[in-house]
Design a protein around this motif. Structure first.
Motif, mmCIF file in Angstrom:
data_model
loop_
_atom_site.group_PDB
_atom_site.id
_atom_site.type_symbol
_atom_site.label_atom_id
_atom_site.label_comp_id
_atom_site.label_asym_id
_atom_site.label_seq_id
_atom_site.Cartn_x
_atom_site.Cartn_y
_atom_site.Cartn_z
ATOM 1 N N ARG A 34 0.831 -1.203 0.000
ATOM 2 C CA ARG A 34 0.000 0.000 0.000
ATOM 3 C C ARG A 34 0.867 1.256 0.000
ATOM 4 N NH1 ARG A 34 -5.742 -0.867 -0.278
ATOM 5 N NH2 ARG A 34 -5.902 -3.132 -0.072
ATOM 6 N N ILE A 35 0.292 2.331 -0.489
ATOM 7 C CA ILE A 35 0.948 3.630 -0.353
ATOM 8 C C ILE A 35 0.757 4.089 1.083
ATOM 9 C CG2 ILE A 35 0.965 6.038 -1.083
ATOM 10 C CD1 ILE A 35 -0.051 5.115 -3.813
ATOM 11 N N ALA A 36 1.866 4.246 1.793
ATOM 12 C CA ALA A 36 1.798 4.691 3.190
ATOM 13 C C ALA A 36 1.709 6.207 3.279
ATOM 14 C CB ALA A 36 3.003 4.183 3.962
ATOM 15 N N ALA A 37 2.418 6.905 2.393
ATOM 16 C CA ALA A 37 2.406 8.371 2.423
ATOM 17 C C ALA A 37 2.942 8.899 1.107
ATOM 18 C CB ALA A 37 3.246 8.896 3.583
ATOM 19 N N ILE A 38 2.469 10.067 0.726
ATOM 20 C CA ILE A 38 3.003 10.823 -0.409
ATOM 21 C C ILE A 38 3.228 12.251 0.069
ATOM 22 C CG2 ILE A 38 2.604 11.735 -2.727
ATOM 23 C CD1 ILE A 38 0.956 9.354 -3.389
ATOM 24 N N GLY A 39 4.440 12.753 -0.101
ATOM 25 C CA GLY A 39 4.714 14.121 0.331
ATOM 26 C C GLY A 39 6.176 14.453 0.149
ATOM 27 N N ALA A 352 -15.309 2.483 -13.260
ATOM 28 C CA ALA A 352 -16.315 1.797 -14.065
ATOM 29 C C ALA A 352 -16.270 0.286 -13.862
ATOM 30 C CB ALA A 352 -16.118 2.131 -15.543
ATOM 31 N N CYS A 353 -15.071 -0.273 -13.722
ATOM 32 C CA CYS A 353 -14.926 -1.718 -13.557
ATOM 33 C C CYS A 353 -15.087 -2.162 -12.106
ATOM 34 C CB CYS A 353 -13.562 -2.173 -14.079
ATOM 35 S SG CYS A 353 -13.356 -2.032 -15.863
ATOM 36 N N GLY A 354 -15.025 -1.213 -11.186
ATOM 37 C CA GLY A 354 -15.157 -1.562 -9.782
ATOM 38 C C GLY A 354 -13.864 -1.966 -9.118
ATOM 39 N N PHE A 355 -12.730 -1.543 -9.674
ATOM 40 C CA PHE A 355 -11.450 -1.786 -9.024
ATOM 41 C C PHE A 355 -11.292 -0.794 -7.871
ATOM 42 C CE2 PHE A 355 -10.242 -3.429 -13.346
ATOM 43 C CZ PHE A 355 -9.987 -4.735 -12.951
ATOM 44 N N THR A 356 -11.149 -1.307 -6.671
ATOM 45 C CA THR A 356 -11.112 -0.455 -5.485
ATOM 46 C C THR A 356 -9.680 -0.107 -5.100
ATOM 47 O OG1 THR A 356 -11.143 -2.399 -4.049
ATOM 48 C CG2 THR A 356 -13.269 -1.416 -4.625
ATOM 49 N N ASP A 357 -9.558 0.824 -4.156
ATOM 50 C CA ASP A 357 -8.257 1.233 -3.599
ATOM 51 C C ASP A 357 -7.298 1.662 -4.700
ATOM 52 O OD1 ASP A 357 -9.239 0.509 -1.088
ATOM 53 O OD2 ASP A 357 -8.522 -1.542 -1.301
ATOM 54 N N TYR A 358 -7.811 2.454 -5.631
ATOM 55 C CA TYR A 358 -7.022 2.873 -6.791
ATOM 56 C C TYR A 358 -6.612 4.332 -6.651
ATOM 57 C CZ TYR A 358 -5.656 4.027 -11.542
ATOM 58 O OH TYR A 358 -4.942 4.447 -12.631
ATOM 59 N N GLY A 359 -5.403 4.645 -7.096
ATOM 60 C CA GLY A 359 -4.984 6.036 -7.189
ATOM 61 C C GLY A 359 -3.696 6.326 -6.449
ATOM 62 N N GLY A 363 -3.082 4.797 1.493
ATOM 63 C CA GLY A 363 -4.058 3.735 1.642
ATOM 64 C C GLY A 363 -4.385 3.013 0.357
ATOM 65 N N ALA A 364 -4.080 3.617 -0.793
ATOM 66 C CA ALA A 364 -4.350 2.961 -2.076
ATOM 67 C C ALA A 364 -3.368 1.817 -2.292
ATOM 68 C CB ALA A 364 -4.237 3.966 -3.220
ATOM 69 N N ARG A 365 -3.777 0.859 -3.105
ATOM 70 C CA ARG A 365 -2.847 -0.192 -3.499
ATOM 71 C C ARG A 365 -1.679 0.458 -4.216
ATOM 72 N NH1 ARG A 365 -3.335 -5.776 -6.978
ATOM 73 N NH2 ARG A 365 -2.173 -4.604 -8.536
ATOM 74 N N ALA A 366 -0.472 0.000 -3.923
ATOM 75 C CA ALA A 366 0.737 0.637 -4.472
ATOM 76 C C ALA A 366 0.974 0.169 -5.897
ATOM 77 C CB ALA A 366 1.940 0.340 -3.586
#
Length: 407
Positions: A34-39, A352-359, A363-366
């Protein structure tokens, strides 16, 4: 709905000195996939692997919203295409060739899926032929590919009746088995022009989807008024069964040919029922109007369709190329308009496809892609080699090549 890759434990990673789309310079911290932080200026913790981004542009992993992994000849010798002009010509030619050549959907889907990963695609929806001649053989091959790549590629499988639902007895039973065997989505094809009875065809399709609690993704090539009639019947069923947000209409060529008043009425219904549209942005066929769809609140996203198969010699697992082709098809030239084309193969496609935790957020999937480009528009047009691809927190490509562990 979504399928989620299995999370294999991964070491912590810190990617330094990358640029967001707005030009800001940041670091990205990744832990447990997961992405823990961006900054800016994130701390360098002991034991964390460091990756110098060297000022590269940071993009989210790409999303392929519509392809056919099971059909591809990717990596094989050139297929000489001499097929006739009709849709039915292509269907029959493909069935004969796949049966006669011993085409292996498992090996071929794995080859193309790996190529997608190397080019930065980390989420993918593929349609797989369910056929009374082949049975579930093609599905079994693609299920094996999904299992092989489950730690890095989030794949949805659509059980697709390429020959139609009603014309070949037993197709509905095979689709029923396919959904029980692991297919995530129910496909369909041209209820009027292929099946010859849109009411019966849609009744069976929605009945299967309701029984299995699965979403629907229908190929609708039907033109003009015929396509509009079928689309209206489909929307009636979405409303009656409460399937808002669970249906995608792929291609929807009719929406590019209808008079504005009739088209806009359908677009308003699509928006109200949260039915999404998929376009491959073909150069020689009428397509749903991108900006009008956006103005009406309709979700429109993108995909390749087939890649190097008996239907077409074209296509590429590079979704930056597909975004560029979408931009060209819709006459997009401004940098902000090119961003709309990229959304079609990233955030909009994921939604549209329902892929979650994107971006690109904590918290998003890395799922990350680094490219040497000045801006997002530059990346679409130049399509530079992927400097780094991270999927589910794991490095899956560097400078366009996969590590040995994925080969």
């Amino acid at each position: 709905m979504t399928t989620t890759a299995q999370h294999r434990p991964t070491s912590a990673l810190l990617i330094t000195d990358v640029r967001l789309r707005d030009g800001s310079q940041v670091d990205v911290s990744i832990a447990d996939g997961r992405i823990a932080a961006i900054g800016a200026g994130l701390p360098r913790e002991p034991g964390v692997t460091l990756e110098d981004g060297a000022g590269a542009l940071l993009l989210p992993g790409f999303v392929e919203g519509h392809t056919h992994l099971d059909k591809t000849n990717w990596g094989m010798r050139w297929y000489r295409n001499e097929v006739g002009p009709k849709l039915t010509d292509r269907i029959e030619n493909e069935r004969r060739w796949r049966a006669g050549s011993g085409h292996d959907a498992g090996a071929q889907s794995l080859a193309l899926a790996r190529a997608f990963l190397q080019a930065g695609t980390t989420r993918l929806r593929t349609h797989v032929d369910i056929d009374t001649d082949a049975g579930l053989r093609h599905l079994e091959g693609v299920l094996a590919t999904r299992d092989t790549l489950r730690d890095v590629l989030d794949m949805q499988i659509v059980a697709f009746p390429q020959s139609g639902l009603l014309g070949r007895a037993g197709t509905d039973a095979l689709l029923d088995c396919a959904l029980s065997a692991g297919a995530d989505v129910l496909g369909a094809l041209d209820p009027a022009l292929i099946d010859g009875d849109p009411v019966a065809s849609l009744d069976v399709t929605f009945g299967l989807a309701e029984r299995h609690h699965k979403p629907i993704d229908i190929h609708l090539h039907e033109p003009g008024e015929i396509g509009a009639f079928t689309l209206g019947l489909l929307l009636d069923r979405v409303a009656a069964l409460g399937m808002q947000g669970q249906v995608v209409v792929s291609h929807a060529f009719c929406l590019g040919a209808l008079p504005e008043r009739e088209r806009d009425a359908l677009l308003e219904r699509l928006a109200d029922l949260r039915v999404a549209l998929l376009t491959t942005a073909p150069s020689s066929t009428l397509v749903p109007p991108l900006k009008t769809c956006l103005e009406k609140g309709v979700t429109l996203f993108g995909g390749n369709d087939g890649i190097r198969d008996t239907w077409t010699p074209y296509g590429s697992p590079d979704m930056l190329e597909r975004a560029m082709l979408i931009a060209m098809r819709y006459g997009l030239r401004r940098d902000d308009d090119l961003a709309l084309a990229f959304d079609c193969v990233s955030s909009t496609a994921a939604r549209a496809c329902g892929f979650t935790d994107y971006g690109l957020h904590a918290g998003a999937r890395a799922d990350l892609v680094l490219v040497d480009a000045d801006t997002l528009a530059h990346a679409l047009v130049a399509r530079p080699p992927r400097k780094l691809v991270v999927a589910n927190g794991q490095t899956v490509a560097r400078h366009g090549a996969a590590p040995e562990s994925l080969n």
